[in-house]
Design an enzyme around this catalytic site. Structure first.
Site, PDB file in Angstrom:
ATOM      1  N   SER A 114       0.955  -1.238  -0.633  1.00  0.00           N
ATOM      2  CA  SER A 114       0.165   0.096   0.139  1.00  0.00           C
ATOM      3  C   SER A 114       0.797   1.240   0.099  1.00  0.00           C
ATOM      4  O   SER A 114       1.693   1.487   1.015  1.00  0.00           O
ATOM      5  CB  SER A 114      -1.105  -0.456   0.899  1.00  0.00           C
ATOM      6  OG  SER A 114      -1.888  -1.680   1.205  1.00  0.00           O
ATOM      7  N   HIS A 119       6.493  10.422  -9.441  1.00  0.00           N
ATOM      8  CA  HIS A 119       7.343  11.211 -10.264  1.00  0.00           C
ATOM      9  C   HIS A 119       7.587  11.536 -10.786  1.00  0.00           C
ATOM     10  O   HIS A 119       6.956  11.369 -12.493  1.00  0.00           O
ATOM     11  CB  HIS A 119       8.912   9.444 -10.887  1.00  0.00           C
ATOM     12  CG  HIS A 119       8.722   8.671  -9.536  1.00  0.00           C
ATOM     13  ND1 HIS A 119       9.666   8.656  -8.134  1.00  0.00           N
ATOM     14  CD2 HIS A 119       8.217   7.510  -9.396  1.00  0.00           C
ATOM     15  CE1 HIS A 119       9.879   7.812  -7.145  1.00  0.00           C
ATOM     16  NE2 HIS A 119       8.799   6.677  -7.832  1.00  0.00           N
ATOM     17  N   CYS A 142      -3.879  -2.977  -0.717  1.00  0.00           N
ATOM     18  CA  CYS A 142      -4.602  -4.061  -0.123  1.00  0.00           C
ATOM     19  C   CYS A 142      -5.676  -3.856   0.447  1.00  0.00           C
ATOM     20  O   CYS A 142      -5.857  -2.730   1.188  1.00  0.00           O
ATOM     21  CB  CYS A 142      -3.615  -4.887   0.640  1.00  0.00           C
ATOM     22  SG  CYS A 142      -2.729  -4.499   1.406  1.00  0.00           S
TER      23      CYS A 142
END
EC number: 4.1.1.50
Length: 265
Positions: A114, A119, A142
């Site tokens: 998780s 970027h 999750c």
């Protein structure tokens, strides 16, 4: 999100759901100084502080709790932000590395699954005058948290010319009878979860692998106004032939990125 018939699970929901974005902003700058100015401008627009605010809001939208935040601006350009998240609120004692090296197993279960990260990659080329800005974003969770809940928010925040999105569901979870379930909601396209205003703004195409629970959508902005793609250039000062040349250049660049291959003409 359209859910399947409610299931009683045995233990934690171990499905991992990942929503990945690759967004592009395109412009034309006809001098080295203008290209450098664009890189500086876009680098500042998407600096680590602003990106952190966007990702923290994303956490709020999907209902995730923040465990840790890392952000960094790079030289000469670019930025990264990574946020570790979990489904349930955690006390500081459970995530404090100095707490006699005892870390809750529920935290460890989330550290590799998780997370939300971004970027950025600004770039330009001196021969063509084309400048592009790319940002990669991944929201991976999750449990019952769904990254699809932040889909429209992220598209609106990034206001991009081209977007490629991939959604994947990995692993399986078991119900109380021991039967494996490889997905816990209905989906046949990422477009199912987009707002009508976004659908009206973009041309879109899907490439889905249903049996693998992989869904892919490419988006190209429909409206093309040359004025919006010129950096430090006055449209009125351009001759008709030059306008036509720049439009063809931008169109080729955008189609190549959209289709993911070089185009000869």
């Amino acid at each position: 999100m359209i859910k399947l018939q409610k299931l009683k699970l045995y233990g934690f929901n171990n499905l991992t759901k990942s929503l990945s974005f690759c967004i592009y902003d395109i412009c034309y700058a006809n001098t080295n100084d203008s290209r450098n100015s664009y890189i500086s401008y876009i680098d500042e627009q998407y600096n680590a502080i602003r990106l952190t605010k966007i990702l923290k809001k994303t956490c709020s939208i999907i209902g995730a709790n923040v465990l840790n935040i890392f952000h960094q601006d790079y030289e000469p350009q670019g930025a990264s932000v990574t946020i570790l998240v979990c489904e349930e609120p955690m006390s500081m004692e459970k995530i404090d590395a100095l707490n006699k090296n005892i870390v809750s197993s529920s935290v460890l279960a989330h550290l590799d699954k998780s997370h939300i990260c971004v970027h950025t990659y600004p770039e330009s080329h001196p021969q063509s005058g084309i400048c592009t800005f790319r940002a990669d974003i991944e929201v991976s969770t999750c449990g019952i948290i769904s990254p699809l809940n932040a889909l429209n928010y992220l598209i609106h925040q990034l206001e991009s010319d081209i977007v490629t999105i991939e959604y994947r569901v990995r692993g399986f979870t078991r119900d109380i009878h021991g039967i494996k379930h490889f997905i816990d909601h209905k989906i046949n396209s990422i477009q199912n979860f987009m707002s009508d205003d976004i659908k009206s703004m973009y041309d879109m195409v899907d490439v889905n692998v249903y049996q693998e629970n992989i869904f892919h959508t490419r988006m190209l902005l429909r409206e093309f106004n040359l004025k919006n793609y010129l950096f430090n250039i006055n449209l009125e000062n351009l001759e008709k032939e030059e306008r036509s040349y720049i439009m063809k250049l931008l169109s080729k660049e955008m189609r190549e990125i959209y289709y993911g291959r070089n185009i000869s003409r």
